[in-house]
Design a protein around this motif. Structure first.
Motif, PDB file in Angstrom:
ATOM      1  N   VAL A 165       0.862  -1.171   0.000  1.00 44.08           N
ATOM      2  CA  VAL A 165       0.000   0.000   0.000  1.00 44.08           C
ATOM      3  C   VAL A 165       0.901   1.224   0.000  1.00 44.08           C
ATOM      4  CG1 VAL A 165      -1.774   1.276   1.256  1.00 44.08           C
ATOM      5  CG2 VAL A 165      -1.783  -1.219   1.258  1.00 44.08           C
ATOM      6  N   ALA A 166       0.664   2.122  -0.917  1.00 39.78           N
ATOM      7  CA  ALA A 166       1.520   3.301  -1.022  1.00 39.78           C
ATOM      8  C   ALA A 166       1.559   4.034   0.307  1.00 39.78           C
ATOM      9  CB  ALA A 166       1.011   4.227  -2.128  1.00 39.78           C
ATOM     10  N   ARG A 167       2.729   4.583   0.602  1.00 41.90           N
ATOM     11  CA  ARG A 167       2.990   5.178   1.913  1.00 41.90           C
ATOM     12  C   ARG A 167       2.010   6.300   2.247  1.00 41.90           C
ATOM     13  NH1 ARG A 167       6.460   9.302   3.083  1.00 41.90           N
ATOM     14  NH2 ARG A 167       7.033   9.356   0.893  1.00 41.90           N
ATOM     15  N   LYS A 168       1.545   7.004   1.245  1.00 41.55           N
ATOM     16  CA  LYS A 168       0.703   8.167   1.494  1.00 41.55           C
ATOM     17  C   LYS A 168      -0.708   8.015   0.931  1.00 41.55           C
ATOM     18  CE  LYS A 168       3.800  10.682   3.621  1.00 41.55           C
ATOM     19  NZ  LYS A 168       3.634  11.144   5.013  1.00 41.55           N
ATOM     20  N   THR A 169      -1.170   6.796   0.794  1.00 39.62           N
ATOM     21  CA  THR A 169      -2.513   6.571   0.252  1.00 39.62           C
ATOM     22  C   THR A 169      -3.579   7.225   1.117  1.00 39.62           C
ATOM     23  OG1 THR A 169      -1.817   4.470  -0.713  1.00 39.62           O
ATOM     24  CG2 THR A 169      -4.166   4.814  -0.476  1.00 39.62           C
ATOM     25  N   ARG A 170      -3.404   7.170   2.424  1.00 37.46           N
ATOM     26  CA  ARG A 170      -4.380   7.755   3.356  1.00 37.46           C
ATOM     27  C   ARG A 170      -4.546   9.247   3.108  1.00 37.46           C
ATOM     28  NH1 ARG A 170      -8.130   8.905   6.298  1.00 37.46           N
ATOM     29  NH2 ARG A 170      -8.450   8.345   8.460  1.00 37.46           N
ATOM     30  N   THR A 313      -1.317   6.558  15.065  1.00 33.98           N
ATOM     31  CA  THR A 313      -0.165   5.777  15.540  1.00 33.98           C
ATOM     32  C   THR A 313       0.718   5.337  14.378  1.00 33.98           C
ATOM     33  OG1 THR A 313      -1.505   3.739  15.506  1.00 33.98           O
ATOM     34  CG2 THR A 313      -1.404   4.951  17.572  1.00 33.98           C
ATOM     35  N   GLU A 314       0.116   5.015  13.231  1.00 30.98           N
ATOM     36  CA  GLU A 314       0.912   4.615  12.070  1.00 30.98           C
ATOM     37  C   GLU A 314       1.781   5.757  11.572  1.00 30.98           C
ATOM     38  OE1 GLU A 314       1.171   1.521  10.190  1.00 30.98           O
ATOM     39  OE2 GLU A 314       0.548   0.986  12.219  1.00 30.98           O
ATOM     40  N   THR A 315       1.231   6.973  11.589  1.00 26.75           N
ATOM     41  CA  THR A 315       1.997   8.135  11.131  1.00 26.75           C
ATOM     42  C   THR A 315       3.148   8.435  12.076  1.00 26.75           C
ATOM     43  OG1 THR A 315      -0.018   9.061  10.141  1.00 26.75           O
ATOM     44  CG2 THR A 315       1.828  10.564  10.466  1.00 26.75           C
ATOM     45  N   ILE A 316       2.898   8.285  13.387  1.00 25.93           N
ATOM     46  CA  ILE A 316       3.973   8.486  14.366  1.00 25.93           C
ATOM     47  C   ILE A 316       5.101   7.490  14.115  1.00 25.93           C
ATOM     48  CG2 ILE A 316       4.577   8.285  16.807  1.00 25.93           C
ATOM     49  CD1 ILE A 316       1.752   9.341  17.439  1.00 25.93           C
ATOM     50  N   ASN A 317       4.729   6.233  13.914  1.00 27.75           N
ATOM     51  CA  ASN A 317       5.737   5.192  13.651  1.00 27.75           C
ATOM     52  C   ASN A 317       6.546   5.515  12.400  1.00 27.75           C
ATOM     53  OD1 ASN A 317       4.822   3.767  15.864  1.00 27.75           O
ATOM     54  ND2 ASN A 317       3.467   2.445  14.668  1.00 27.75           N
TER      55      ASN A 317
END
Length: 361
Positions: A165-170, A313-317
């Motif tokens: 999944v692309a890193r910035k899909t969100r 939490t995913e963005t922090i990681n």
């Protein structure tokens, strides 16, 4: 005595005619100037809110950039677009390579645009682990949908992201929603690990299958099957119709072995053909049934809230990881410790501890 003239054979070359320039130098200079001129965050936001696909593409490129200097500008664009987002239905579509995801998405997307909806397709292409390149050929495979004024297709490379999944899909979802797209389709690379990540950013999860490929036995396995809200047996046309119907029966039996979903929705199985378009309309009707149910019982809003917390939490990681590897003092120490580990002078765990202690000092 004059030398005899060389005899010309049928294979001799004839001087050609110089072709005129097909593109004027003035046009090239004009395009080059435009490319060099970087729009401000406010200009990108204004373009996105006005439905400008070019501004949308440039903003997604900015968000996907790994250049640390672009991070502040990208966050500014996202924050300004955020109040205008969250007004779409997000659909995740996955399936093994060769199941016909791109063909199905094109048929499905054309059906949605015919109903007056605006469709954005975020297609994730696998990146090579050797060359790190990616084909990004989804626009070519969806040649009819890409010409539709009410559709937008954005292929992105998966990079080194686990699961494809692309890193910035969100973030791309937020930008597409702010641009006025009311249906966001996320296509995975179908490698088996991307489903969890996609499931965590969509409202409806669709699993594409094909009959006659041994997939019926996979129906009793948990994991991907438990996440699916709808299983679509694709390529149900010609001589394959009978096999598709049999596969539908098998998957229906398998679904009844799983515990009920928190959404209150009972997953369904249907058949369709992306070539003949048979069953494509039924897929959209099923999605509408799901949306009506989950919006009435409150699960739709609850799930969106849970997804926001997850991506915090995913963005922090991700930020911690990027910051760790881009620090010059850490990079130098990392190379030293790598050599020590390779020479069995230091264990990987001890080396990691040294690096982390250095990072958090």
């Amino acid at each position: 005595m004059d030398k005899p003239k060389a005899h010309k054979t049928a294979l001799h070359e004839v001087d050609g005619i110089d072709q005129p320039e097909s593109i004027s130098k003035a046009s090239i200079e004009h395009v080059t100037r435009l490319r060099k001129k970087q729009p401000t965050a406010q200009e990108l936001v204004n373009g996105i809110l006005n439905g400008d696909k070019t501004a949308l593409s440039r903003a997604i490129t900015l968000v996907e950039s790994t250049n640390p200097s672009h991070l502040e500008k990208a966050n500014d664009v996202i924050n300004q677009c955020l109040p205008h987002a969250d007004k779409s239905v997000r659909i995740g579509i996955t399936g093994v390579p060769g199941v016909g995801k791109s063909t199905f998405i094109e048929a499905f997307g054309k059906h949605l645009t015919s109903l007056g909806r605006k469709v954005a397709v975020l297609a994730v292409d696998p990146s090579s682990s050797l060359s790190h390149g990616s084909i990004l050929g989804d626009k070519t495979r969806m040649e009819e949908l890409v010409k539709d004024e009410n559709a937008y297709i954005r292929p992105s490379a998966s990079g080194d992201t686990l699961g494809g999944v692309a890193r910035k899909t969100r973030e791309a979802i937020i930008l597409c929603e702010a641009c006025g797209f009311d249906t966001i389709i996320i296509e995975t690379v179908g490698v088996g690990q991307s489903e969890t990540a996609v499931h965590s950013m969509v409202d409806f999860f669709l699993l594409l299958k094909i009959a006659g490929a041994g997939d019926e036995l996979q129906g009793i396995k948990r994991g991907i099957m438990e996440m699916a809200d709808l299983i679509v047996i694709n390529k149900a046309d010609g001589d394959n119709i009978k096999k598709a119907k049999l596969a539908k029966t098998e998957f229906n039996r398998a679904l009844h072995l799983f515990p009920p979903k928190n959404s209150g929705w009972q997953p369904k199985v249907t058949t369709c053909s992306a070539i003949t378009h048979d069953g494509v309309a039924d897929v959209w009707e099923t999605i509408n049934e799901y949306l009506k149910l989950t919006q009435e019982n409150g699960f739709f809003g609850f799930r969106r809230s849970e997804q926001n917390s997850y991506w915090l939490t995913e963005t922090i990681n991700e930020q911690l990881k990027n910051n760790f590897y881009t620090r010059e003092d850490i990079a130098a120490l990392l190379e030293q410790n790598k050599k020590a580990v390779q020479n069995n002078e230091l264990s990987p765990f001890a080396a990691a501890q040294v690096l982390l202690e250095k990072y958090f000092k």
